[in-house]
Scaffold this motif. Structure first.
Motif, PDB file in Angstrom:
ATOM      1  N   LYS A  86      87.921 -11.668  26.518  1.00 22.39           N
ATOM      2  CA  LYS A  86      89.653 -11.280  26.797  1.00 22.39           C
ATOM      3  C   LYS A  86      90.385 -11.621  24.903  1.00 22.39           C
ATOM      4  N   ASN A  87      90.040 -12.032  24.235  1.00 26.30           N
ATOM      5  CA  ASN A  87      90.931 -12.569  23.201  1.00 26.30           C
ATOM      6  C   ASN A  87      90.676 -11.636  22.344  1.00 26.30           C
ATOM      7  N   VAL A  88      90.174 -10.073  22.051  1.00 28.72           N
ATOM      8  CA  VAL A  88      89.720  -8.802  21.558  1.00 28.72           C
ATOM      9  C   VAL A  88      91.529  -7.698  21.836  1.00 28.72           C
ATOM     10  N   LEU A  89      91.650  -7.308  21.040  1.00 23.93           N
ATOM     11  CA  LEU A  89      92.860  -6.348  20.737  1.00 23.93           C
ATOM     12  C   LEU A  89      92.494  -4.720  20.880  1.00 23.93           C
ATOM     13  N   GLY A  90      91.639  -5.542  19.655  1.00 27.46           N
ATOM     14  CA  GLY A  90      91.574  -3.930  19.018  1.00 27.46           C
ATOM     15  C   GLY A  90      90.186  -4.126  18.376  1.00 27.46           C
ATOM     16  N   LEU A  91      89.225  -3.084  17.557  1.00 31.83           N
ATOM     17  CA  LEU A  91      88.431  -3.326  17.276  1.00 31.83           C
ATOM     18  C   LEU A  91      88.072  -2.118  15.856  1.00 31.83           C
ATOM     19  N   GLU A  92      87.753  -1.512  14.447  1.00 32.88           N
ATOM     20  CA  GLU A  92      87.285  -0.941  14.270  1.00 32.88           C
ATOM     21  C   GLU A  92      85.472  -0.773  13.919  1.00 32.88           C
ATOM     22  N   VAL A  93      84.681  -0.316  14.394  1.00 34.93           N
ATOM     23  CA  VAL A  93      83.569  -0.003  14.259  1.00 34.93           C
ATOM     24  C   VAL A  93      82.624   0.960  13.359  1.00 34.93           C
ATOM     25  N   VAL A  94      81.439   0.423  13.104  1.00 38.81           N
ATOM     26  CA  VAL A  94      80.772   2.149  12.439  1.00 38.81           C
ATOM     27  C   VAL A  94      79.831   2.111  13.362  1.00 38.81           C
ATOM     28  N   GLN A  95      79.067   2.983  14.182  1.00 37.65           N
ATOM     29  CA  GLN A  95      78.230   3.547  14.616  1.00 37.65           C
ATOM     30  C   GLN A  95      77.672   4.057  13.712  1.00 37.65           C
ATOM     31  N   ALA A  96      75.807   4.161  14.813  1.00 34.66           N
ATOM     32  CA  ALA A  96      74.606   4.500  14.185  1.00 34.66           C
ATOM     33  C   ALA A  96      75.151   5.174  13.076  1.00 34.66           C
ATOM     34  N   ASP A  97      75.039   6.548  12.893  1.00 32.81           N
ATOM     35  CA  ASP A  97      75.547   7.567  12.405  1.00 32.81           C
ATOM     36  C   ASP A  97      76.719   7.858  11.007  1.00 32.81           C
ATOM     37  N   GLY A  98      77.085   6.524  11.088  1.00 34.61           N
ATOM     38  CA  GLY A  98      77.937   6.121  10.072  1.00 34.61           C
ATOM     39  C   GLY A  98      79.491   6.501  10.053  1.00 34.61           C
ATOM     40  N   THR A  99      79.910   6.830  11.190  1.00 36.43           N
ATOM     41  CA  THR A  99      80.656   7.314  11.952  1.00 36.43           C
ATOM     42  C   THR A  99      81.796   6.746  11.565  1.00 36.43           C
ATOM     43  N   VAL A 100      82.788   6.208  11.373  1.00 42.55           N
ATOM     44  CA  VAL A 100      83.744   5.176  11.474  1.00 42.55           C
ATOM     45  C   VAL A 100      85.078   5.418  12.697  1.00 42.55           C
ATOM     46  N   VAL A 101      84.758   4.403  13.584  1.00 51.70           N
ATOM     47  CA  VAL A 101      86.158   4.869  15.074  1.00 51.70           C
ATOM     48  C   VAL A 101      86.684   3.914  15.539  1.00 51.70           C
ATOM     49  N   SER A 102      87.623   3.456  15.364  1.00 47.24           N
ATOM     50  CA  SER A 102      88.898   3.124  14.949  1.00 47.24           C
ATOM     51  C   SER A 102      89.761   2.913  16.155  1.00 47.24           C
ATOM     52  N   SER A 103      90.633   1.154  16.821  1.00 49.10           N
ATOM     53  CA  SER A 103      91.167   1.549  17.684  1.00 49.10           C
ATOM     54  C   SER A 103      91.550   0.186  16.976  1.00 49.10           C
ATOM     55  N   MET A 104      92.684  -0.043  16.452  1.00 49.93           N
ATOM     56  CA  MET A 104      93.549  -0.942  15.615  1.00 49.93           C
ATOM     57  C   MET A 104      94.449  -1.566  16.581  1.00 49.93           C
ATOM     58  N   ASN A 105      93.906  -1.442  17.801  1.00 52.14           N
ATOM     59  CA  ASN A 105      95.684  -1.526  18.871  1.00 52.14           C
ATOM     60  C   ASN A 105      95.752  -3.241  18.617  1.00 52.14           C
ATOM     61  N   LYS A 106      97.408  -3.451  18.993  1.00 53.11           N
ATOM     62  CA  LYS A 106      97.817  -4.631  18.833  1.00 53.11           C
ATOM     63  C   LYS A 106      98.536  -5.152  20.464  1.00 53.11           C
ATOM     64  N   MET A 107      98.105  -4.432  21.331  1.00 55.74           N
ATOM     65  CA  MET A 107      99.352  -3.604  22.429  1.00 55.74           C
ATOM     66  C   MET A 107      98.461  -4.145  23.873  1.00 55.74           C
ATOM     67  N   LEU A 108      99.522  -5.146  24.213  1.00 53.55           N
ATOM     68  CA  LEU A 108      98.512  -5.330  25.742  1.00 53.55           C
ATOM     69  C   LEU A 108      98.252  -4.233  26.660  1.00 53.55           C
ATOM     70  N   LYS A 109      99.202  -3.438  26.840  1.00 57.25           N
ATOM     71  CA  LYS A 109      99.067  -2.332  27.856  1.00 57.25           C
ATOM     72  C   LYS A 109      98.381  -1.284  26.957  1.00 57.25           C
ATOM     73  N   ASN A 110      97.157  -0.542  27.067  1.00 56.93           N
ATOM     74  CA  ASN A 110      96.906   0.843  26.769  1.00 56.93           C
ATOM     75  C   ASN A 110      96.093   1.523  27.355  1.00 56.93           C
TER      76      ASN A 110
END
Lengths: 465, 465
Positions: free
Chosen positions: B167-191
């Protein structure tokens, strides 16, 4: 075509066999309400309307549709604004309207369990009767359903205090594309047992599975609530105000709605409300706090002395509070002078809202000087609503106008790293703009999830992705 | 074996080429801290330890491991209690300790952006320096990392007020198993733009991807806080008390920790704290509210008159507050009389906690009368901790004892539809009990997601599923 009709007939026959003939309607039997949602597209009749009464019925429908590759559009209260529930040609509409009712309020756990087709207003009433508050509220409360709220991760007026629908959901029962029923009717705040798969279905707009039952966490009712209308110099001052109100009232800050100058002017000049303050101000904030009148007045007084607030009205009665809310709600009366309009539901990071509104104004002034453009919304949540349209009943607004304005607004959203959908979802109408807010890697990941959970693409095809 | 060694050597060589030789350690170069987490299993040296400094480094490591089918164990602060980060033979350990630092506090958005390896305490300090509060807090704050908190959906002391880490996380950057970087460094309460894929990675214990950066939503600091120790007749009375405190203080209720009779007796008789009240009581509640001393005292007084509260102590100073907290923290001193113990982290729906504690007591009395069994925990969150172990230093507790007690406790959990992991996660140690809290359909859905996102099963294999 003939092959398609025969195949559709076969599917309908199997659905009737599974659910009973009365629960599967076709042709003219299908009510108008199931042919269009609130997106203002032309009504479109689905191949059949299935009206399951139980989770097992939903499972049976999906099993048949999965086997036959039959596309399904899921319907709740039909209040969506992104054409998610609007049927496409040849789809079977599965409406959850008969799978309704609050099953339980558990006062010790502080939870409510409801079937997906339960109207939000009925959920709210059951919570209140048990002495609690439902954290989800939106204008469509009388018609929208809790299943639809979950499927779209609905927002609304209380997000600042209670979060989006996602934050109010503790448990779900979902029917997967192949008819498998998967259930986690969890009532516990803490439950770290493997992946919280329920999160994936919340906000996926019926494209990954169909929500059939929901457990909501309830909240204590707030005590005495004060309403105030506050004038500030600009968005920075509004953000300073927000920060101070959050610090002063903590969890007691309930509402923080912004209305820009043009919006207030339209409320006065076109809807006929009185001028709220003697002068015009760049931005008005409608706020509600759970606190005593005295304390609210003290805090607002201090903020005026500090120069954060320019002017303020504190409601002295319920009628007075309604009078202040009338400004925010004036937009629902634009039909008096507009027959068409283009509405937007976007998010902009709070620090960029001022710059984004400036950009929108420049665009409006330069390219569409003849139209009325107003900006308002749940600014604490980053959520802006924009309404663009004629200034009088005879003024035309063409589809071309709409398309160009749409392009312009979403370009501003992209520039400020905003979201093309704050709370209304993507559905069919915003699919082409999804790339303005999501990277190719994100879209690829979403497609991976869609393929894993609905390999035959039968669930709300053409929505979201 | 030789083939395996050659293949491991090749992987290590490629990793060194990608990250630089100094960032990939092998054999005796690998520090002890990377060979075991806090689960008390025997240390185990991984095939190599990769120390990426950037998201691109993490991506490079996973690309190589994905290509070669090399299993990877992800490590943060090594404070886990479910062996999730404990290396298995032949695994490459990927530690995020060098990918650390708070990147930004955005005071207008009310957000904080940090790299995964940042210790929670550093995140908290940066939030406080900017005038905010981080909603996540747990005992391991000095060593645990924000990435680990997200990966395990950590709970802790503030869940009642601010929710789990999710409930405290708004955005994340994650590296997937195959090395793909996927990013949603979201700062907005609604998205609401498509699937909120970030939810899937929160709490998945590193089995679906590696969290590299996090955006947290911050909270206003609470004002004046009062601490009280409250005696109640039983769990029903505690739940009535919880309901009333939530209604009276709304978002101001911060802490609500339960301690049963045996727990308090151990604090007095074995740890040497003074008797908190003149009589013994079935259950004590340690609570904190953000309110004035006068108001807190008034509310507790009213609750005593109504019979909901039997007795109460309100802290008159900071020292007094620490004295009350000492009861809750007495469990950390059990090492004085125990060398081994078996601890549990379970959830029980609030309405069934009383019955579950009764069942646990009956089991303890009948089957393990020689051991000390205490129950305490975050009861507002449904979360109970249980500690079972010897009553003096010379008393043995065998692995067989532990296994039998584990079986007994999880049987009680299953009977009351509880959760075998409230906040510690599943890791390796609780895998065999996952079926006590999750249905076969849920486990199948989890496996579908795992296969979709990590088809070669290289990410934390053997954890969770």
């Amino acid at each position: 075509l003939t092959d398609k009709v025969i195949s559709e007939d076969r599917v309908v026959a199997r659905l009737k066999e599974a659910l009973g003939a009365g629960a599967v309607l076709t042709g003219a039997e299908i009510p108008e309400r199931n042919c269009a949602d609130e997106t203002r597209l032309s009504p479109s009749r689905p191949a059949a309307l299935a009206l399951p009464r139980t989770t097992d019925d939903v499972s049976a429908v999906l099993r048949i549709c999965h086997e036959t590759g039959q596309p399904v559009v899921t319907q709740g209260g039909m209040t969506g604004l992104a054409a998610g529930a609007h049927p496409l040609d040849g789809e079977v509409a599965l409406s959850l309207e008969k799978l309704a009712g609050v099953e339980e309020v558990d006062p010790i756990a502080g939870t409510l369990t409801a079937r997906a087709g339960t109207p939000l207003a009925a959920v709210q009433a059951a919570a209140e009767e048990a002495g609690f508050l439902c954290g989800i509220d939106l204008g469509a409360r009388g018609s929208c359903t809790i299943g639809g709220n979950v499927a779209t991760n609905a927002g609304g007026h209380q997000v600042l205090r209670y979060g989006m629908t996602r934050k109010n959901v503790l448990g779900l029962e979902v029917v997967q594309a192949d008819g498998t029923v998967v259930s986690s009717m969890n009532k516990m705040l803490k439950n770290n047992t493997g992946y919280d798969w329920t999160q994936l279905f919340i906000g996926s707009e019926g494209t990954l599975g169909i929500v059939t039952r929901v457990v909501l966490g309830l909240h204590p009712k707030p005590g005495h609530v004060e309403t105030a209308l506050v004038a500030v110099r600009d968005v920075s001052a509004a953000m300073a105000l927000l920060n101070r109100l959050e610090t002063e009232f903590g969890g007691g800050l309930l509402v923080f709605e912004g209305m820009w100058r043009e919006f207030v002017a339209a409320a006065v000049e076109r809807i006929g409300l009185s001028m709220p303050f003697t002068e015009e101000h760049e931005l008005l904030v409608l706020t509600e706090v759970s606190a005593s009148a005295e304390r609210t007045s003290d805090v607002l007084g201090a903020l005026m002395e500090e120069g954060i607030v320019v002017d303020a009205l504190l409601a002295r009665s319920g009628t007075d509070s309604q009078r202040l809310w009338a400004y925010r709600e004036s937009v629902y009366d634009y039909g008096r002078f507009q027959t068409t309009f283009q509405g937007f539901d976007i998010s902009i990071p709070r620090g960029s809202i001022g710059a984004a509104v400036d950009d929108l104004r420049i665009m409006a002034r330069e390219r569409w000087p003849d139209f009325l453009h107003v900006v308002f919304g749940h600014i604490a949540d980053s959520n802006l609503h924009i309404m663009t349209g004629p200034t009088h009943l005879d003024q035309p607004m063409t589809a071309a106008d709409k398309a160009l304005i749409e392009e312009g607004v979403y370009e501003v959203v992209r520039r400020h790293a905003g979201s093309v959908s704050a709370e209304h979802g993507i559905g069919r109408t915003k699919r082409r703009w999804l790339g303005h807010s999501r990277s190719p890697e994100e879209l690829a990941l979403m497609r991976t999830l869609k393929t894993a959970l609905d390999p035959k693409n039968i669930l709300n095809p053409g929505r979201v992705l």
